[in-house]
Design an enzyme around this catalytic site. Sequence first.
Site, PDB file in Angstrom:
ATOM      1  N   ASP A 276      11.358  -3.628 -29.560  1.00  0.00           N
ATOM      2  CA  ASP A 276      12.253  -2.812 -30.398  1.00  0.00           C
ATOM      3  C   ASP A 276      12.277  -1.373 -29.871  1.00  0.00           C
ATOM      4  O   ASP A 276      11.629  -0.500 -30.435  1.00  0.00           O
ATOM      5  CB  ASP A 276      11.729  -2.889 -31.838  1.00  0.00           C
ATOM      6  CG  ASP A 276      12.485  -2.033 -32.825  1.00  0.00           C
ATOM      7  OD1 ASP A 276      13.671  -1.754 -32.600  1.00  0.00           O
ATOM      8  OD2 ASP A 276      11.877  -1.644 -33.844  1.00  0.00           O
TER       9      ASP A 276
ATOM     10  N   LYS B 159      15.274   0.232 -29.173  1.00  0.00           N
ATOM     11  CA  LYS B 159      16.521   0.854 -29.678  1.00  0.00           C
ATOM     12  C   LYS B 159      17.128   1.799 -28.643  1.00  0.00           C
ATOM     13  O   LYS B 159      17.304   2.992 -28.885  1.00  0.00           O
ATOM     14  CB  LYS B 159      16.263   1.632 -30.970  1.00  0.00           C
ATOM     15  CG  LYS B 159      15.672   0.813 -32.105  1.00  0.00           C
ATOM     16  CD  LYS B 159      15.596   1.637 -33.375  1.00  0.00           C
ATOM     17  CE  LYS B 159      14.944   0.912 -34.516  1.00  0.00           C
ATOM     18  NZ  LYS B 159      13.491   0.812 -34.427  1.00  0.00           N
TER      19      LYS B 159
ATOM     20  N   ARG C 142       4.378  -2.521 -42.668  1.00  0.00           N
ATOM     21  CA  ARG C 142       3.250  -2.053 -43.476  1.00  0.00           C
ATOM     22  C   ARG C 142       2.804  -3.004 -44.576  1.00  0.00           C
ATOM     23  O   ARG C 142       1.635  -3.009 -44.937  1.00  0.00           O
ATOM     24  CB  ARG C 142       3.587  -0.665 -44.045  1.00  0.00           C
ATOM     25  CG  ARG C 142       3.506   0.417 -42.971  1.00  0.00           C
ATOM     26  CD  ARG C 142       4.216   1.673 -43.340  1.00  0.00           C
ATOM     27  NE  ARG C 142       5.667   1.526 -43.263  1.00  0.00           N
ATOM     28  CZ  ARG C 142       6.522   2.522 -43.401  1.00  0.00           C
ATOM     29  NH1 ARG C 142       6.077   3.742 -43.643  1.00  0.00           N
ATOM     30  NH2 ARG C 142       7.822   2.315 -43.304  1.00  0.00           N
TER      31      ARG C 142
ATOM     32  N   ASP D  11      21.862   5.418 -24.669  1.00  0.00           N
ATOM     33  CA  ASP D  11      22.076   6.356 -23.563  1.00  0.00           C
ATOM     34  C   ASP D  11      23.419   5.993 -22.934  1.00  0.00           C
ATOM     35  O   ASP D  11      24.152   5.150 -23.461  1.00  0.00           O
ATOM     36  CB  ASP D  11      20.915   6.234 -22.559  1.00  0.00           C
ATOM     37  CG  ASP D  11      20.659   7.536 -21.806  1.00  0.00           C
ATOM     38  OD1 ASP D  11      21.641   8.164 -21.353  1.00  0.00           O
ATOM     39  OD2 ASP D  11      19.491   7.916 -21.653  1.00  0.00           O
TER      40      ASP D  11
ATOM     41  N   THR E  29      17.396   1.301 -41.650  1.00  0.00           N
ATOM     42  CA  THR E  29      17.156   1.014 -43.071  1.00  0.00           C
ATOM     43  C   THR E  29      16.504   2.208 -43.783  1.00  0.00           C
ATOM     44  O   THR E  29      16.365   2.206 -45.000  1.00  0.00           O
ATOM     45  CB  THR E  29      16.278  -0.248 -43.239  1.00  0.00           C
ATOM     46  OG1 THR E  29      15.254  -0.225 -42.248  1.00  0.00           O
ATOM     47  CG2 THR E  29      17.094  -1.505 -43.065  1.00  0.00           C
TER      48      THR E  29
ATOM     49  N   LYS F  37       6.721  -7.702 -33.272  1.00  0.00           N
ATOM     50  CA  LYS F  37       7.641  -6.655 -32.819  1.00  0.00           C
ATOM     51  C   LYS F  37       6.826  -5.504 -32.232  1.00  0.00           C
ATOM     52  O   LYS F  37       5.918  -4.978 -32.874  1.00  0.00           O
ATOM     53  CB  LYS F  37       8.475  -6.150 -33.999  1.00  0.00           C
ATOM     54  CG  LYS F  37       9.470  -5.078 -33.598  1.00  0.00           C
ATOM     55  CD  LYS F  37      10.373  -4.713 -34.745  1.00  0.00           C
ATOM     56  CE  LYS F  37       9.844  -3.609 -35.619  1.00  0.00           C
ATOM     57  NZ  LYS F  37       9.712  -2.306 -34.952  1.00  0.00           N
TER      58      LYS F  37
HETATM   59  O1  C5P Z   1       6.467  -0.794 -42.204  1.00  0.00           O
HETATM   60  P1  C5P Z   1       7.892  -1.314 -42.283  1.00  0.00           P
HETATM   61  O2  C5P Z   1       7.974  -2.723 -42.828  1.00  0.00           O
HETATM   62  O3  C5P Z   1       8.801  -0.334 -42.991  1.00  0.00           O
HETATM   63  O4  C5P Z   1       8.357  -1.388 -40.767  1.00  0.00           O
HETATM   64  C1  C5P Z   1       9.678  -1.673 -40.399  1.00  0.00           C
HETATM   65  C2  C5P Z   1       9.787  -1.718 -38.918  1.00  0.00           C
HETATM   66  O5  C5P Z   1      11.128  -2.032 -38.573  1.00  0.00           O
HETATM   67  C3  C5P Z   1       9.437  -0.429 -38.189  1.00  0.00           C
HETATM   68  O6  C5P Z   1       8.782  -0.785 -36.987  1.00  0.00           O
HETATM   69  C4  C5P Z   1      10.786   0.216 -37.902  1.00  0.00           C
HETATM   70  O7  C5P Z   1      10.777   0.942 -36.693  1.00  0.00           O
HETATM   71  C5  C5P Z   1      11.693  -1.003 -37.755  1.00  0.00           C
HETATM   72  N1  C5P Z   1      13.118  -0.810 -38.069  1.00  0.00           N
HETATM   73  C6  C5P Z   1      13.574  -0.373 -39.295  1.00  0.00           C
HETATM   74  N2  C5P Z   1      14.925  -0.216 -39.528  1.00  0.00           N
HETATM   75  C7  C5P Z   1      15.803  -0.514 -38.574  1.00  0.00           C
HETATM   76  C8  C5P Z   1      15.356  -0.977 -37.333  1.00  0.00           C
HETATM   77  C9  C5P Z   1      13.996  -1.122 -37.122  1.00  0.00           C
HETATM   78  O8  C5P Z   1      12.767  -0.137 -40.192  1.00  0.00           O
HETATM   79  N3  C5P Z   1      17.104  -0.436 -38.825  1.00  0.00           N
END
Ligand code: C5P
Length: 234
Positions: free
Chosen positions: A59, A61, A212, A64, A120, A32
């Site tokens: 990603d 998002k 992460r 607009d 999330t 991603k």
């Molecule tokens: O590090 P982590 O596992 O929290 O990363 C989650 C990834 O998913 C990040 O790149 C974040 O931008 C993305 N994301 C998210 N929640 C959403 C959509 C995308 O955490 N609803």
Amino acid sequence: MEKEPIIALDFPTWQETEPFLQPFENESLFVKVGMELYLQNGPSIVENLKKMNHRIFLDLKLHDIPNTVQQAMKGLAGLGVDMINVHAAGGQKMMAAAREGLEQGTSGQRPILLAVTQLTSTSEEQMQTEQLIPVSLEESVLHYAKLTKAAGCDGVVCSVHEAAKISEVCGTEFLKVTPGIRMKEDDANDQKRVADPQLARTLGSSMIVVGRSITKAEQPLVAYQKVKQLWGGM
Ligand code: C5P
């Protein structure tokens, strides 16, 4: 269910991304690319990843007015990414315009189009007090999922905890792509609605996005394989 967990490449530049990917040279990954990497490096990031034969979820998002999103999607479709997204909060017309833009800009297979329901990292309290949405978080997510389906998108980005309900309302084929994935021993960081890969599988996620827990692990390849095993039920 997509076998490969999607790795969120949340790095600032290609100089940081390339060494991270080195140990994965024998793996065919689904990665991603988010706004951190794309907005600082541009389309060359996608070209580099495609040369490595990795599949790409872009990603960005988008959110607009419909015409702007349609034209942006038309251009982005030309990059040859596999999956892309918008914010459902942009509305049904904007989501339908995004799909139209993708169709106009794609010569082969149209990228999968998703819409983000509620991030999330958003809690119910935050949604109610800051966005002034006076319903439960689950109701808001389900509402956005129905809107997304009506607009002709292929699925939503949501938390694991909403996946089963979305399947009931929108069907099992409708994609539920779930970030907020943590191993039991990991820190949740800024995420609020988290789950481990096993729970994601049990609750009906179609694809999981892991950042992460893999990118900050001491041994990212080992962490990736562990996530993949738990996700695959092995
Ligand atoms: O590090 P982590 O596992 O929290 O990363 C989650 C990834 O998913 C990040 O790149 C974040 O931008 C993305 N994301 C998210 N929640 C959403 C959509 C995308 O955490 N609803």
